[in-house]
Design a protein around this motif. Structure first.
Motif, PDB file in Angstrom:
ATOM      1  N   LEU A  77       0.819  -1.102   0.036  1.00 11.64           N
ATOM      2  CA  LEU A  77       0.011  -0.017  -0.103  1.00 11.64           C
ATOM      3  C   LEU A  77       0.763   1.270  -0.021  1.00 11.64           C
ATOM      4  O   LEU A  77       0.457   2.334  -0.554  1.00 11.64           O
ATOM      5  CB  LEU A  77      -0.933   0.133   1.283  1.00 11.64           C
ATOM      6  N   SER A  80       2.241   1.669  -3.423  1.00 13.44           N
ATOM      7  CA  SER A  80       1.309   2.242  -4.611  1.00 13.44           C
ATOM      8  C   SER A  80       0.725   3.568  -4.398  1.00 13.44           C
ATOM      9  O   SER A  80       0.712   4.376  -5.055  1.00 13.44           O
ATOM     10  CB  SER A  80      -0.083   1.491  -4.222  1.00 13.44           C
ATOM     11  N   THR A  81       0.970   3.950  -2.875  1.00  9.65           N
ATOM     12  CA  THR A  81       0.716   5.415  -2.546  1.00  9.65           C
ATOM     13  C   THR A  81       1.719   6.400  -3.084  1.00  9.65           C
ATOM     14  O   THR A  81       1.611   7.324  -3.824  1.00  9.65           O
ATOM     15  CB  THR A  81       0.289   5.642  -1.039  1.00  9.65           C
ATOM     16  N   ALA A  84       1.522   6.670  -6.824  1.00  9.65           N
ATOM     17  CA  ALA A  84       0.227   7.208  -7.462  1.00  9.65           C
ATOM     18  C   ALA A  84       0.615   8.852  -7.197  1.00  9.65           C
ATOM     19  O   ALA A  84      -0.115   9.762  -7.953  1.00  9.65           O
ATOM     20  CB  ALA A  84      -1.280   7.027  -6.686  1.00  9.65           C
ATOM     21  N   PHE A 208      -4.357  10.360  -9.711  1.00 11.02           N
ATOM     22  CA  PHE A 208      -4.173   9.704  -8.721  1.00 11.02           C
ATOM     23  C   PHE A 208      -4.627   8.163  -8.950  1.00 11.02           C
ATOM     24  O   PHE A 208      -3.981   7.050  -8.825  1.00 11.02           O
ATOM     25  CB  PHE A 208      -4.757  10.252  -7.453  1.00 11.02           C
ATOM     26  N   TRP A 212      -2.615   4.543  -9.599  1.00 12.55           N
ATOM     27  CA  TRP A 212      -3.017   3.549  -8.467  1.00 12.55           C
ATOM     28  C   TRP A 212      -3.326   2.295  -9.265  1.00 12.55           C
ATOM     29  O   TRP A 212      -3.035   1.324  -8.841  1.00 12.55           O
ATOM     30  CB  TRP A 212      -4.319   4.060  -7.454  1.00 12.55           C
ATOM     31  N   ASN A 213      -3.923   2.616 -10.288  1.00 10.69           N
ATOM     32  CA  ASN A 213      -4.462   1.571 -11.076  1.00 10.69           C
ATOM     33  C   ASN A 213      -3.491   0.635 -12.007  1.00 10.69           C
ATOM     34  O   ASN A 213      -3.824  -0.078 -12.957  1.00 10.69           O
ATOM     35  CB  ASN A 213      -5.697   1.538 -11.904  1.00 10.69           C
ATOM     36  N   THR A 229       3.460  -3.013  -6.570  1.00  8.61           N
ATOM     37  CA  THR A 229       2.419  -2.276  -6.031  1.00  8.61           C
ATOM     38  C   THR A 229       1.306  -3.152  -5.603  1.00  8.61           C
ATOM     39  O   THR A 229       1.402  -4.548  -6.057  1.00  8.61           O
ATOM     40  CB  THR A 229       2.072  -1.517  -7.149  1.00  8.61           C
ATOM     41  N   ALA A 257      -6.923  -2.337  -0.691  1.00 10.64           N
ATOM     42  CA  ALA A 257      -6.606  -1.605  -1.891  1.00 10.64           C
ATOM     43  C   ALA A 257      -7.564  -0.712  -2.346  1.00 10.64           C
ATOM     44  O   ALA A 257      -7.224   0.382  -3.300  1.00 10.64           O
ATOM     45  CB  ALA A 257      -6.237  -2.708  -3.040  1.00 10.64           C
ATOM     46  N   PRO A 260      -7.566   3.762  -0.127  1.00  9.08           N
ATOM     47  CA  PRO A 260      -6.896   5.156  -0.724  1.00  9.08           C
ATOM     48  C   PRO A 260      -7.695   5.737  -1.696  1.00  9.08           C
ATOM     49  O   PRO A 260      -7.815   6.980  -1.843  1.00  9.08           O
ATOM     50  CB  PRO A 260      -5.470   4.567  -0.843  1.00  9.08           C
ATOM     51  N   PRO A 261      -7.816   5.064  -2.827  1.00 10.65           N
ATOM     52  CA  PRO A 261      -8.529   5.781  -3.939  1.00 10.65           C
ATOM     53  C   PRO A 261     -10.000   6.226  -3.566  1.00 10.65           C
ATOM     54  O   PRO A 261     -10.601   7.443  -3.759  1.00 10.65           O
ATOM     55  CB  PRO A 261      -8.874   4.526  -5.011  1.00 10.65           C
TER      56      PRO A 261
END
Length: 281
Positions: A77, A80-81, A84, A208, A212-213, A229, A257, A260-261
């Motif tokens: 996480l 990935s953060t 992003a 973002f 993230w994706n 990620t 997952a 955050p988004p």
């Protein structure tokens, strides 16, 4: 004018409720599955209520290294953060400078430069993946945060949107800033950036989520678990080979997952909507 049609209102609300159920059912199944142990998930029936594990599966994937991943989900996480945020901030920063130069500076081939930037919209990451990977490898960017972020921070879409907004800025504003002795950087910092706050917020949410994706680029650029990620790792969790898929860990990881988004969208929803519907758009 509002028409009173009871039958139409009932049908509309029924359709909305059905759509809400269709959207929420997979999320509910993921939440309930994340609270069961592995044995109860292989009984042939999907559980519709919480199990005895409670939040234990979430705590396990966050605090203990997952066997198939080589690291814990908290690290994934974080990766990935960082990716992003780096992509979103980098895209916005570069787009603002590029649009500012194209609109407010007069130099040869200015329009050609803009169209060359705009044409890159037809070249997605998948088309230029091999030369991009070769450059990243030559620059020793493999298995690094710089390798995850830098090749993806240019954005023709963001440049185009900022250009369109800057074209609506009255020329008198620029002349007034010059009369007051404001140079190019001060005009950008004190006038344009405050005017662009809603645009920046809207683009930040979009970029973002884009960062993230990301799946293909992190899959290629990282071979060490410390830099992988969460999106890539979800796929690795599902590769069963001869063993059973740990669905309780998969569902717990998938729900983590999503947080955050969802948090970014909820916290910035007002600015996001305002940035898309303001009159100057």
């Amino acid at each position: 004018m509002r028409y009173r049609r009871p039958g139409l209102d009932i049908a509309s609300h029924a359709l909305l409720i059905l759509a809400l159920l269709a959207f929420c059912l997979p999320v509910w199944l993921a939440i309930t599955a994340a609270t069961h142990d592995q044995a109860s998930l292989y009984t042939g029936t999907a559980p519709l209520w919480f199990g005895e594990q409670g939040l234990g599966n979430f705590h396990a994937v966050l605090s203990e290294p997952v066997a198939r991943l080589g690291t814990d989900v908290a690290r994934l996480l974080f990766n990935s953060t960082v990716m992003a945020l780096g992509i979103a901030c980098g895209k916005i920063f570069i787009a603002i400078l590029a649009a500012y130069a194209i609109v407010f500076f007069r130099f040869p081939l200015r329009r050609l430069c803009f169209w060359l930037i705009f044409i890159t919209l037809m070249l997605p990451v998948e088309v230029r993946i091999m030369p991009t990977y070769k450059i990243a490898a030559d620059l020793n960017l493999l298995n690094s945060y710089a390798g995850l972020i830098l090749p993806l921070i240019a954005s023709a879409t963001a440049t185009f949107l900022f250009r369109q907004f800057y074209l609506t800025v009255p020329p008198e504003l620029l002349e007034a800033a010059r009369v007051d002795g404001a140079g190019p950087w001060r005009f950008l910092k004190d006038i344009l950036l405050p005017l662009s706050k809603t645009n920046i917020a809207a683009l930040f949410v979009i970029m973002f989520l884009y960062g993230w994706n990301q799946y293909l680029w992190p899959l290629l650029i990282t071979t060490e678990s410390d830099y992988m990620t969460i999106v890539v790792s979800l796929k690795r969790l599902l590769s069963s080979a001869d063993n059973l898929v740990p669905w309780q860990a998969v569902m717990a990881t998938a729900l983590l997952a999503m947080l955050p988004p969802v948090a970014v969208i909820v916290l910035m929803q007002r600015y996001f909507v305002k940035g898309l519907v303001d009159a100057e758009k």
